[in-house]
Motif scaffolding. Structure first.
Motif, mmCIF file in Angstrom:
data_model
loop_
_atom_site.group_PDB
_atom_site.id
_atom_site.type_symbol
_atom_site.label_atom_id
_atom_site.label_comp_id
_atom_site.label_asym_id
_atom_site.label_seq_id
_atom_site.Cartn_x
_atom_site.Cartn_y
_atom_site.Cartn_z
ATOM 1 N N ASP A 118 -4.076 -12.019 9.095
ATOM 2 C CA ASP A 118 -3.615 -11.109 8.037
ATOM 3 C C ASP A 118 -2.650 -11.823 7.090
ATOM 4 O O ASP A 118 -2.711 -11.652 5.878
ATOM 5 C CB ASP A 118 -2.889 -9.896 8.643
ATOM 6 C CG ASP A 118 -3.882 -8.893 9.218
ATOM 7 O OD1 ASP A 118 -5.102 -9.097 9.002
ATOM 8 O OD2 ASP A 118 -3.436 -7.933 9.882
ATOM 9 N N THR A 119 -1.746 -12.593 7.664
ATOM 10 C CA THR A 119 -0.780 -13.331 6.827
ATOM 11 C C THR A 119 -1.506 -14.295 5.903
ATOM 12 O O THR A 119 -1.208 -14.395 4.711
ATOM 13 C CB THR A 119 0.208 -14.115 7.726
ATOM 14 O OG1 THR A 119 0.885 -13.188 8.563
ATOM 15 C CG2 THR A 119 1.205 -14.908 6.907
ATOM 16 N N ILE A 120 -2.479 -15.005 6.472
ATOM 17 C CA ILE A 120 -3.236 -15.979 5.670
ATOM 18 C C ILE A 120 -4.020 -15.260 4.572
ATOM 19 O O ILE A 120 -4.009 -15.677 3.408
ATOM 20 C CB ILE A 120 -4.144 -16.817 6.596
ATOM 21 C CG1 ILE A 120 -3.240 -17.773 7.395
ATOM 22 C CG2 ILE A 120 -5.204 -17.572 5.803
ATOM 23 C CD1 ILE A 120 -3.926 -18.486 8.532
ATOM 24 N N ASN A 121 -4.666 -14.148 4.941
ATOM 25 C CA ASN A 121 -5.412 -13.377 3.930
ATOM 26 C C ASN A 121 -4.481 -12.888 2.828
ATOM 27 O O ASN A 121 -4.809 -12.971 1.642
ATOM 28 C CB ASN A 121 -6.101 -12.176 4.578
ATOM 29 C CG ASN A 121 -7.213 -12.615 5.519
ATOM 30 O OD1 ASN A 121 -7.656 -13.770 5.479
ATOM 31 N ND2 ASN A 121 -7.655 -11.699 6.373
ATOM 32 N N MET A 122 -3.328 -12.390 3.273
ATOM 33 C CA MET A 122 -2.384 -11.826 2.307
ATOM 34 C C MET A 122 -1.938 -12.896 1.315
ATOM 35 O O MET A 122 -1.888 -12.657 0.116
ATOM 36 C CB MET A 122 -1.194 -11.248 3.076
ATOM 37 C CG MET A 122 -0.242 -10.396 2.287
ATOM 38 S SD MET A 122 1.179 -11.351 1.813
ATOM 39 C CE MET A 122 1.987 -11.544 3.414
ATOM 40 N N LEU A 123 -1.647 -14.100 1.824
ATOM 41 C CA LEU A 123 -1.215 -15.184 0.929
ATOM 42 C C LEU A 123 -2.347 -15.572 -0.030
ATOM 43 O O LEU A 123 -2.119 -15.799 -1.209
ATOM 44 C CB LEU A 123 -0.770 -16.399 1.750
ATOM 45 C CG LEU A 123 0.562 -16.216 2.471
ATOM 46 C CD1 LEU A 123 0.796 -17.331 3.477
ATOM 47 C CD2 LEU A 123 1.720 -16.177 1.463
ATOM 48 N N ASP A 133 -9.219 -26.136 6.176
ATOM 49 C CA ASP A 133 -9.761 -25.144 7.121
ATOM 50 C C ASP A 133 -9.239 -25.376 8.533
ATOM 51 O O ASP A 133 -8.841 -24.451 9.236
ATOM 52 C CB ASP A 133 -11.295 -25.244 7.179
ATOM 53 C CG ASP A 133 -11.909 -24.546 5.989
ATOM 54 O OD1 ASP A 133 -11.114 -24.006 5.184
ATOM 55 O OD2 ASP A 133 -13.139 -24.559 5.867
ATOM 56 N N GLU A 134 -9.264 -26.659 8.943
ATOM 57 C CA GLU A 134 -8.829 -26.992 10.301
ATOM 58 C C GLU A 134 -7.326 -26.752 10.472
ATOM 59 O O GLU A 134 -6.879 -26.307 11.525
ATOM 60 C CB GLU A 134 -9.162 -28.451 10.618
ATOM 61 C CG GLU A 134 -10.658 -28.666 10.794
ATOM 62 C CD GLU A 134 -11.026 -30.126 11.030
ATOM 63 O OE1 GLU A 134 -12.209 -30.442 10.876
ATOM 64 O OE2 GLU A 134 -10.123 -30.936 11.355
ATOM 65 N N MET A 135 -6.572 -27.059 9.427
ATOM 66 C CA MET A 135 -5.121 -26.861 9.530
ATOM 67 C C MET A 135 -4.794 -25.372 9.594
ATOM 68 O O MET A 135 -3.920 -24.951 10.367
ATOM 69 C CB MET A 135 -4.416 -27.524 8.343
ATOM 70 C CG MET A 135 -2.915 -27.530 8.495
ATOM 71 S SD MET A 135 -2.168 -28.749 7.408
ATOM 72 C CE MET A 135 -0.502 -28.125 7.340
ATOM 73 N N LEU A 136 -5.526 -24.560 8.823
ATOM 74 C CA LEU A 136 -5.318 -23.110 8.890
ATOM 75 C C LEU A 136 -5.652 -22.589 10.285
ATOM 76 O O LEU A 136 -4.972 -21.719 10.821
ATOM 77 C CB LEU A 136 -6.160 -22.401 7.820
ATOM 78 C CG LEU A 136 -5.637 -22.567 6.378
ATOM 79 C CD1 LEU A 136 -6.661 -22.065 5.373
ATOM 80 C CD2 LEU A 136 -4.300 -21.857 6.185
ATOM 81 N N GLN A 137 -6.722 -23.157 10.875
ATOM 82 C CA GLN A 137 -7.086 -22.743 12.231
ATOM 83 C C GLN A 137 -5.969 -23.093 13.223
ATOM 84 O O GLN A 137 -5.660 -22.310 14.123
ATOM 85 C CB GLN A 137 -8.414 -23.396 12.651
ATOM 86 C CG GLN A 137 -8.951 -22.918 13.993
ATOM 87 C CD GLN A 137 -9.113 -21.390 14.046
ATOM 88 O OE1 GLN A 137 -9.734 -20.780 13.171
ATOM 89 N NE2 GLN A 137 -8.525 -20.758 15.079
#
Ligand SMILES: [Zn+2]
Length: 184
Positions: free
Chosen positions: A121-126, A107-111
């Protein structure tokens, strides 16, 4: 001077003074060993020295946490190439204490990615397309367990020589002490 410039000017001197001569060897590992370990900077010289290996003795494959992400990814392929093409006769999988991959929180790395310009959007799409970023970024809680899991994955890989020796160890990045995890 940037680091790159420093590297390039050092390199010119290194080559012209033939400092490479003391490292001359072949692509085949003299000790017939391939090691998978972590990319941790503390292990760069310590690990080979603590195992009494010098240039040309072993193949070293590195990944964050010494983790084999996927049975058909680049790490597993490297191990298979070492075995079938480069005459390795033993595999050592060596995790280490105080590994960065035991502290990674997906979670922290994605943030952090979002903070540095990757869009939600990119993260959701993946995620929707089945990448499961959370799983993909996750490290491990117990390095012994992680090494054991990797040893099993290599031993049981459908393309690995049956009965091939795969050793699992954990190294102390301060002292170089090796602890045995699994020896098959
Ligand atoms: Zn590590």
């Amino acid at each position: 001077m940037t680091l790159l410039n420093e590297i390039l000017s050092f390199n010119q001197k290194f080559v012209s003074e033939k400092q490479y001569e003391e490292f001359t060897t072949t692509k085949f590992p003299d000790k017939k060993v391939v090691i998978l370990t972590c990319m941790d900077a503390r292990l760069f010289e310590l690990l080979p020295k603590a195992m009494n290996f010098k240039n040309g003795d072993v193949k070293i494959v590195k990944s964050a946490g010494a983790i084999i992400n996927h049975p058909f990814g680049g790490i597993m392929r490297s191990l298979l190439v070492a075995v079938y093409e480069l005459r390795a006769e033993e595999i050592y999988i060596i995790g280490h204490y105080d590994c960065g991959m035991s502290a990674i929180k997906p979670d922290e790395m994605l943030q952090k990615m979002i903070d540095r310009g990757i869009s939600q959007d990119t993260i959701n799409m993946l995620n929707y397309s089945g990448v499961e970023l959370d799983e993909w970024l996750r490290g491990f809680e117990d390095v012994h367990e992680s090494v054991r899991h990797s040893v099993d994955m290599v031993k049981n890989h459908p393309l690995m020589v049956k009965g091939f020796p795969v050793h699992g160890l954990v190294i102390d990045p301060a002292t170089g002490r090796l602890d045995m995890v699994k020896d098959k």
